[in-house]
Design an enzyme around this catalytic site. Structure first.
Site, PDB file in Angstrom:
ATOM      1  N   PHE A 375       0.802  -1.233   0.000  1.00  0.00           N
ATOM      2  CA  PHE A 375       0.000   0.000   0.000  1.00  0.00           C
ATOM      3  C   PHE A 375       0.833   1.281   0.000  1.00  0.00           C
ATOM      4  O   PHE A 375       0.433   2.297   0.590  1.00  0.00           O
ATOM      5  CB  PHE A 375      -0.980   0.007   1.195  1.00  0.00           C
ATOM      6  CG  PHE A 375      -1.632  -1.332   1.421  1.00  0.00           C
ATOM      7  CD1 PHE A 375      -2.265  -1.999   0.380  1.00  0.00           C
ATOM      8  CD2 PHE A 375      -1.575  -1.950   2.657  1.00  0.00           C
ATOM      9  CE1 PHE A 375      -2.845  -3.240   0.573  1.00  0.00           C
ATOM     10  CE2 PHE A 375      -2.147  -3.203   2.862  1.00  0.00           C
ATOM     11  CZ  PHE A 375      -2.775  -3.841   1.814  1.00  0.00           C
ATOM     12  N   CYS A 376       1.991   1.245  -0.652  1.00  0.00           N
ATOM     13  CA  CYS A 376       2.851   2.447  -0.721  1.00  0.00           C
ATOM     14  C   CYS A 376       3.142   3.003   0.670  1.00  0.00           C
ATOM     15  O   CYS A 376       3.268   4.225   0.850  1.00  0.00           O
ATOM     16  CB  CYS A 376       2.253   3.520  -1.623  1.00  0.00           C
ATOM     17  SG  CYS A 376       2.051   2.976  -3.307  1.00  0.00           S
ATOM     18  N   ALA A 377       3.215   2.105   1.645  1.00  0.00           N
ATOM     19  CA  ALA A 377       3.599   2.498   3.007  1.00  0.00           C
ATOM     20  C   ALA A 377       4.445   1.350   3.537  1.00  0.00           C
ATOM     21  O   ALA A 377       4.114   0.721   4.546  1.00  0.00           O
ATOM     22  CB  ALA A 377       2.370   2.741   3.865  1.00  0.00           C
ATOM     23  N   CYS A 395       5.891  -1.606  -4.600  1.00  0.00           N
ATOM     24  CA  CYS A 395       4.544  -1.254  -4.199  1.00  0.00           C
ATOM     25  C   CYS A 395       3.502  -2.083  -4.940  1.00  0.00           C
ATOM     26  O   CYS A 395       3.422  -2.046  -6.165  1.00  0.00           O
ATOM     27  CB  CYS A 395       4.338   0.225  -4.503  1.00  0.00           C
ATOM     28  SG  CYS A 395       2.788   0.847  -3.935  1.00  0.00           S
TER      29      CYS A 395
END
Ligand code: PLP
Length: 453
Positions: A375-377, A395
């Site tokens: 989730f791009c985290a 990602c």
């Protein structure tokens, strides 16, 4: 967040009409089903109202700030009115600027380019990459993941106390996590930042679609959000807040629209006088449809009433949480604990399942669209999963084959347009997949899990 029972009961009946609500998709096991869009945190469907407003304006579409014709004048008016609507939606101070950008990522990169010399930046490692990465050229302090909202404030205060109190500083905080959906203590973090002479930018990408977000109420210096998460998927975003740093910065893009006057110099060079309004950072022909769509969404959400929207969303969150809690193999990811207030975003892992496999089965066998991955985290998801940084893919790209241990998570997210049936189907699907397994075979193709046939 309490609302009267009568209002809550009424609100529970009606999701806001969104595009795609009647779209059907084929199931790999045969037949078709209405698509359950449960990936609002990535991009929410457009509100029907936004689409209708855009369609009504489309024949009148014209250039903005650069035409003498009637339609150019009209488009310029709509664009500038959209700015005013957004300022109102965000409770901006009279001196604030509202800059139209492409997205939250774009907004935060714009602000990163406008930091005064020597500015220190403080950001939690738990942020989305859009908040984590734009400050690479500044002196950044990455703060460890806190275990509670109170710890977040303490961590920030400690970090700020260590800095030179006279130099400029910026704290970048998220309103709601795109992984756990948990609400961050924005008001308290902003107060701590201000007490130490630092400014605050709020990444409201996941908060603004679910809760009222106000510059003045929260006492933040800037807010960034994206239209496509706010039911206005027409390629625009917003950075709103204090004018001074923006006015003093180099234009984000150099070009027409940002420049007030350009002249050749005697030595052959070019002199430029840049605008000191929002136009300074909006060079090129602006995305008038995108801005107009955001304004339409702001009005639609305000008219629907956030009390009503929050009540309905809490009802859906309750259904999902209760449903998942009944499946012991499912572990919901959380930084602040099960009872932490959250928006309609939940990530989880399922024992014995690869998350990509699980998400593929939800889609192929139940017509449910969720997201799987990091989730791009990446730092946050790794912290929550306790996994090794070296084993993670890019990602959204799962690295394990179907059936292998999960190194990623599944995320389900929903909002104002979600009918009860979608979350009920999701809960049933999770239960059945865990109990009975997938009905189909899957294989990995280009890093994604897909039905074998
Ligand atoms: C919390 C958060 N911030 C920023 C972003 C980036 O938004 P965009 O991709 O629209 O720039 C996202 C996108 O998922 C997000 O969830």
């Amino acid at each position: 967040m309490s609302v009267s029972t009568a209002a809550a009961d009424r609100s529970l009946l009606a999701p806001l009409p969104v595009l795609g609500r009647d779209v059907t998709v084929p199931l790999v096991t045969g037949g078709e089903v209405t698509y359950a869009a449960l990936d609002y945190a990535a991009s929410a469907p457009a509100l029907q109202r936004v689409w209708d407003d855009v369609a009504a304006y489309a024949p009148y579409y014209g250039s903005v700030h650069r035409g003498a014709g009637y339609l150019s004048q009209l488009s310029t008016d709509l664009f500038e009115n959209a700015r005013r609507t957004v300022a109102e939606f965000l409770g901006c101070r009279p001196s604030d600027q509202v800059v139209f950008t492409r997205s939250t990522t774009d907004s935060l990169n714009l602000l990163a380019g406008a930091l005064p010399a020597g500015c220190r930046v403080f950001v939690f490692e738990t942020e989305h990459h859009a908040s984590l990465l734009p400050w690479r050229n500044a002196h950044v302090t990455y703060l460890d993941a806190p275990g509670s909202p109170a710890q977040a404030v303490e961590t920030l205060e400690r970090a700020l106390a260590d800095r030179d109190p006279h130099g400029p500083a910026l704290v970048c905080v998220t309103g709601a996590s795109n992984v756990t959906g948990e609400l961050w203590p924005v008001r308290e973090l902003a107060a701590a930042a201000h007490a130490h002479g630092a400014r605050v930018v709020l990444d409201a990408a996941q908060l603004a679609p679910h809760h009222p977000v106000s510059v003045t109420d929260l006492d933040v210096d800037w807010i960034a959000f994206s239209g496509h998460k706010l039911y206005a998927p027409f390629g625009a975003g917003v950075l709103a807040g204090r004018a001074d740093w923006l006015r003093e910065a180099e234009p984000y893009l150099a070009g027409g629209g940002a420049s007030r006057r350009v002249a050749r110099r005697a030595d052959g060079g070019v002199d430029v006088e840049w605008h000191d309004t929002a136009a300074r950072h909006e060079a090129g022909s602006p995305n008038v449809i995108g801005a107009y769509a955001i304004a339409s969404a702001c009005k639609a959400l305000t008219e629907a009433g956030f009390d009503t929207l929050v009540a309905r969303e809490q009802h859906l969150i309750g259904k999902v949480r209760q449903g998942l809690a009944a499946v012991p193999e499912v572990k919901v990811l959380s930084l602040f604990g099960d009872e932490a207030p959250r928006v309609g975003v939940l990530s989880f892992v399922v024992a014995g399942w690869n998350s990509s496999h699980f998400a593929a089965a939800l889609s192929a066998e139940y017509g449910i669209g969720v997201r799987d991955g990091l989730f791009c985290a990446h730092p946050l998801v790794r912290t929550l999963l306790g996994s090794d940084p070296q084993t993670q893919g890019e990602c959204g790209a799962p690295e394990a084959a179907p059936g292998e241990k999960s190194l990623n998570a599944v995320r389900v997210s929903f909002g104002a347009g979600t009918p009860d049936e979608h979350v009920e189907r999701f809960v049933r699907a999770v239960r059945e997949l865990v109990r009975d397994g997938a009905k189909w075979d899957y294989r990995t193709e280009d890093g994604r899990c897909v039905p074998a046939v």
